[in-house]
Design an enzyme around this catalytic site. Structure first.
Site, PDB file in Angstrom:
ATOM      1  CD  GLU A 144      15.820 -25.484   6.209  1.00  0.00           C
ATOM      2  OE1 GLU A 144      16.920 -25.701   6.467  1.00  0.00           O
ATOM      3  OE2 GLU A 144      15.519 -24.272   6.173  1.00  0.00           O
ATOM      4  CD  GLU A 238      21.547 -22.343   6.764  1.00  0.00           C
ATOM      5  OE1 GLU A 238      20.564 -21.705   6.690  1.00  0.00           O
ATOM      6  OE2 GLU A 238      21.267 -23.552   6.746  1.00  0.00           O
TER       7      GLU A 238
END
Length: 283
Positions: A144, A238
């Site tokens: 990521e 998130e």
């Protein structure tokens, strides 16, 4: 990794018996297709208990992490491999489909200079071995890119793709995050286009890490581009509501980003689902 999911930070950052039970029940009650487990301390993770709770709820899982400073891959690739091997073992024990996140370094890792070839070579060596171990365990393995304030190593989709293609492991994938793209990409859509060949997972996080739809992320651009590339991977909401001090420090979060987890779920989740439905990503 398919459909809508949620990061456990919505309810807990401690994957102990109490935190696991609370997060799984809340995710299932919110109609999530999967849960993303913050596997910050693999050694203390009771994988058997977590797997039993996940199976009882019929809830698939993905695991994510960042490396602690003593085993940052740029400086200590052997230590990083050992840490990632344990995380892979625990993720497999939980029955997770993938291990992803800042698997290449630490949250808050900055040298004060651009990454050197030595640092990137160390990272590549560690990730290659970790990807091999993940494949043997039946797991996908992601990286990521995160913003410049959290690392100097991999900030953009293009940099993430370059590392994945440098390693060449077939089970590696790109994991993007709209919060980070809002800082680093020349338009979130361009970041998605740069990563399209390897993109299998995306964090849907608002510009302030709070409630989606209440910040400055261009959600129409994001969902339209995902639709245009035929994205079929995981869409994980998130928002950092519950964080231990060391994680808050790495993320530079000094104040509440939303009034409560309930507000994020009640307001942000319908907003994101509505956008995903509008652009044909879900029914």
């Amino acid at each position: 990794m398919k459909g809508f999911g949620v990061h456990t930070s919505m309810w807990t950052m401690s994957w102990d018996a109490e935190g696991a039970a609370r997060a799984i029940a809340a995710a299932k009650g919110s109609g999530m297709d999967f849960i993303e487990i913050a596997l910050l301390d693999p050694a203390s993770t009771d994988a058997a208990l977590g797997r039993r709770l996940l199976e009882q709820a019929d809830l698939p899982a993905v695991c994510s992490l960042g490396l602690p400073e003593p085993v940052w891959a740029s400086k200590n690739p052997e230590g990083a491999v050992d840490f990632l091997k344990l995380a892979i073992e625990k993720a497999a024990g939980l029955g997770a489909e993938a291990l992803s996140g800042v698997t290449y370094g630490g949250i808050g890792e900055r040298s004060g200079a651009p990454p050197t070839e030595t640092e990137l070579s160390n990272v590549a060596r560690a990730l290659e071995e970790a990807a091999r171990c993940a494949k043997a365990a039946g797991l996908l393995f992601g990286i990521e890119p995160v913003n410049r304030y959290e690392t100097h190593l991999i900030n953009t989709a293009a940099q993430g793709v370059a590392m994945i293609e440098r390693i060449g492991a077939e089970n590696m994938f790109l994991h993007l995050d709209t919060y980070h793209m809002n800082i680093e990409e020349k338009g979130a859509g361009n970041g998605i286009l740069h990563g399209r060949e390897h993109l299998r997972y995306i964090h849907l996080s608002e510009s302030d890490r709070g409630t989606p739809g209440e910040g400055t992320c261009d959600w129409d651009e994001i969902f339209a581009t995902l639709s245009a590339i035929g994205f079929k991977g995981g869409l994980a909401m998130e928002s950092f509501i519950n964080m231990p001090p060391e994680i808050a420090f790495g993320l530079s979060v000094w104040r509440p980003v939303a009034e409560s987890a309930d507000h994020v779920i009640d307001q942000g989740l319908p907003f994101l689902r509505g956008k995903a439905r509008q652009y044909g990503l879900i029914e």
